[in-house]
Motif scaffolding. Structure first.
Motif, mmCIF file in Angstrom:
data_model
loop_
_atom_site.group_PDB
_atom_site.id
_atom_site.type_symbol
_atom_site.label_atom_id
_atom_site.label_comp_id
_atom_site.label_asym_id
_atom_site.label_seq_id
_atom_site.Cartn_x
_atom_site.Cartn_y
_atom_site.Cartn_z
ATOM 1 N N GLU A 103 0.826 -1.217 0.000
ATOM 2 C CA GLU A 103 0.000 0.000 0.000
ATOM 3 C C GLU A 103 0.858 1.264 0.000
ATOM 4 N N ALA A 104 2.033 1.191 0.610
ATOM 5 C CA ALA A 104 2.918 2.353 0.676
ATOM 6 C C ALA A 104 3.660 2.594 -0.627
ATOM 7 N N THR A 105 3.788 1.546 -1.450
ATOM 8 C CA THR A 105 4.612 1.670 -2.655
ATOM 9 C C THR A 105 3.855 1.380 -3.944
ATOM 10 N N GLY A 106 2.824 0.517 -3.882
ATOM 11 C CA GLY A 106 2.136 0.082 -5.092
ATOM 12 C C GLY A 106 2.960 -0.888 -5.921
ATOM 13 N N GLU A 107 4.034 -1.421 -5.337
ATOM 14 C CA GLU A 107 4.946 -2.292 -6.072
ATOM 15 C C GLU A 107 4.820 -3.744 -5.612
ATOM 16 N N ASN A 108 5.394 -4.658 -6.403
ATOM 17 C CA ASN A 108 5.430 -6.067 -6.041
ATOM 18 C C ASN A 108 6.204 -6.263 -4.741
ATOM 19 N N VAL A 109 5.622 -7.014 -3.818
ATOM 20 C CA VAL A 109 6.265 -7.324 -2.544
ATOM 21 C C VAL A 109 6.487 -8.830 -2.472
ATOM 22 N N HIS A 110 7.704 -9.229 -2.127
ATOM 23 C CA HIS A 110 8.045 -10.648 -2.055
ATOM 24 C C HIS A 110 8.519 -11.016 -0.652
ATOM 25 N N LEU A 111 8.112 -12.195 -0.202
ATOM 26 C CA LEU A 111 8.625 -12.798 1.023
ATOM 27 C C LEU A 111 9.246 -14.126 0.630
ATOM 28 N N ALA A 112 10.512 -14.329 0.984
ATOM 29 C CA ALA A 112 11.225 -15.531 0.547
ATOM 30 C C ALA A 112 12.078 -16.083 1.673
ATOM 31 N N VAL A 113 12.412 -17.366 1.552
ATOM 32 C CA VAL A 113 13.309 -18.015 2.503
ATOM 33 C C VAL A 113 14.407 -18.740 1.740
ATOM 34 N N LEU A 114 15.506 -19.005 2.431
ATOM 35 C CA LEU A 114 16.591 -19.793 1.858
ATOM 36 C C LEU A 114 16.216 -21.258 1.963
ATOM 37 N N ASP A 115 16.247 -21.962 0.832
ATOM 38 C CA ASP A 115 15.818 -23.354 0.823
ATOM 39 C C ASP A 115 16.780 -24.182 -0.008
ATOM 40 N N GLY A 116 17.049 -25.389 0.450
ATOM 41 C CA GLY A 116 17.924 -26.294 -0.273
ATOM 42 C C GLY A 116 18.622 -27.226 0.689
ATOM 43 N N PRO A 117 18.936 -28.446 0.234
ATOM 44 C CA PRO A 117 19.579 -29.422 1.110
ATOM 45 C C PRO A 117 21.027 -29.081 1.447
ATOM 46 N N ASP A 118 21.653 -28.242 0.632
ATOM 47 C CA ASP A 118 23.039 -27.844 0.866
ATOM 48 C C ASP A 118 23.298 -26.558 0.068
ATOM 49 N N PRO A 119 24.409 -25.863 0.331
ATOM 50 C CA PRO A 119 24.666 -24.607 -0.393
ATOM 51 C C PRO A 119 24.685 -24.768 -1.907
ATOM 52 N N GLU A 120 25.214 -25.892 -2.385
ATOM 53 C CA GLU A 120 25.323 -26.090 -3.827
ATOM 54 C C GLU A 120 23.969 -26.138 -4.529
ATOM 55 N N ARG A 121 22.906 -26.472 -3.793
ATOM 56 C CA ARG A 121 21.580 -26.593 -4.407
ATOM 57 C C ARG A 121 20.561 -25.665 -3.762
ATOM 58 N N SER A 122 21.025 -24.580 -3.186
ATOM 59 C CA SER A 122 20.115 -23.659 -2.500
ATOM 60 C C SER A 122 19.544 -22.623 -3.454
ATOM 61 N N HIS A 123 18.391 -22.102 -3.077
ATOM 62 C CA HIS A 123 17.709 -21.102 -3.881
ATOM 63 C C HIS A 123 16.807 -20.285 -2.965
ATOM 64 N N ALA A 124 16.212 -19.242 -3.511
ATOM 65 C CA ALA A 124 15.218 -18.459 -2.776
ATOM 66 C C ALA A 124 13.844 -19.059 -3.071
ATOM 67 N N LEU A 125 13.148 -19.474 -2.029
ATOM 68 C CA LEU A 125 11.807 -20.029 -2.157
ATOM 69 C C LEU A 125 10.807 -18.938 -1.782
ATOM 70 N N TYR A 126 9.943 -18.581 -2.728
ATOM 71 C CA TYR A 126 8.971 -17.518 -2.475
ATOM 72 C C TYR A 126 7.807 -18.065 -1.645
ATOM 73 N N VAL A 127 7.661 -17.527 -0.443
ATOM 74 C CA VAL A 127 6.604 -17.964 0.465
ATOM 75 C C VAL A 127 5.305 -17.216 0.185
ATOM 76 N N ASP A 128 5.420 -15.947 -0.210
ATOM 77 C CA ASP A 128 4.230 -15.159 -0.501
ATOM 78 C C ASP A 128 4.620 -13.961 -1.347
ATOM 79 N N ARG A 129 3.623 -13.360 -1.989
ATOM 80 C CA ARG A 129 3.832 -12.132 -2.738
ATOM 81 C C ARG A 129 2.532 -11.341 -2.745
#
Length: 265
Positions: A103-129
């Motif tokens: 509401e303050a920006t009118g822009e896309n808002v993302h909530l993400a967590v670090l996910d992956g079994p190890d650093p070599e296969r990690s990514h940002a997992l989008y929990v909500d937007r």
């Protein structure tokens, strides 16, 4: 190993679970519906085995039938997923603050967590937007994944990793998502240091042309993976340093509010 041993292993509870997870893992955003033949091709399972497994998953609501003799992920999986701390503790408590940031920006808002079994296969997992008709289109979606090096939330999450974690992550190749995507280790390490120094991460046309991201990582919260919140805006709306400072201040405040809301179990 004899055929008898292989058959016994495959019919064990662990073997059946591995097969079921392999089948469910065949579905993707690009292919949310698959036929039994396609599932057999992707899993390597014999048609007879595949049909028995599909029947079991249908009975438990983990698969559903859709038109044209195809299958899709069932509602029971969604129901179980909603019991995850990522939903009950993180997303539900964070949502009012995500909406306030939108509401303050009118822009896309993302909530993400670090996910992956190890650093070599990690990514940002989008929990909500949170997005609207005036927001610039993005390719992210709740439940989707983004590369750590090319997204704002990913860069913010990288800044919170220690050297051993980063060393392992840098040992794997990084894809060039656009002509502007930074994949060089020295350049990315410099970006990580800038993120740590100023308290927020930025990307400019790294994931999608014409888009700029501003993101902030939250302090650690016990029982949850590393978390980041971010905005994705059109390049023209972040033309100067003052616009970037204004947006980053709003994201920093949102991160503080979300952290306060979720830090209690």
């Amino acid at each position: 190993m004899s055929e008898g041993v292989r058959s016994a292993d495959a019919s064990s509870p662990q073997g059946v679970l591995d097969r079921a997870l392999g089948l469910l893992g065949s579905f993707s955003e690009d292919e949310p519906e698959l036929s039994a033949v396609e599932l057999s091709e992707r899993t390597g399972l014999a048609p007879s085995t595949m049909h028995r497994l599909i029947g079991t998953l249908l009975r438990h609501g983990l698969l559903v039938r859709v038109p044209d003799h195809r299958y899709a992920v069932g509602p029971r999986l969604w129901e179980l997923g909603e019991l995850s701390p990522l939903s009950l503790r993180l997303r539900e408590r964070a949502l009012p603050h995500l909406v306030r940031l939108y509401e303050a920006t009118g822009e896309n808002v993302h909530l993400a967590v670090l996910d992956g079994p190890d650093p070599e296969r990690s990514h940002a997992l989008y929990v909500d937007r949170v997005t609207g008709r005036q927001s610039i289109p993005t390719i992210s979606r709740a439940g989707g994944r983004g590369p750590l090096h090319a997204t704002g939330v990913g860069r913010a999450l990288l800044a919170g990793r220690d050297e051993e974690w980063l060393r392992r992550w840098f040992s794997t190749p990084r894809d060039r998502e656009t002509v502007h995507t930074v994949i060089d280790e020295a350049e990315l390490r410099a970006e990580i240091e800038r993120t740590r120094a100023r308290g927020y991460a930025t990307t400019r046309e790294q994931m999608t042309l014409g888009n700029v991201s501003v993101a902030v990582a939250l302090p650690h919260v016990g029982g949850l993976p590393p978390i980041a919140v971010g905005l994705v805006v059109h390049l023209e709306r972040v033309a100067g340093a003052e616009a970037e400072r204004r947006l980053s201040a709003l994201v920093v405040q949102s991160a503080r509010e979300i952290h306060a809301a979720i830090r209690e179990p």
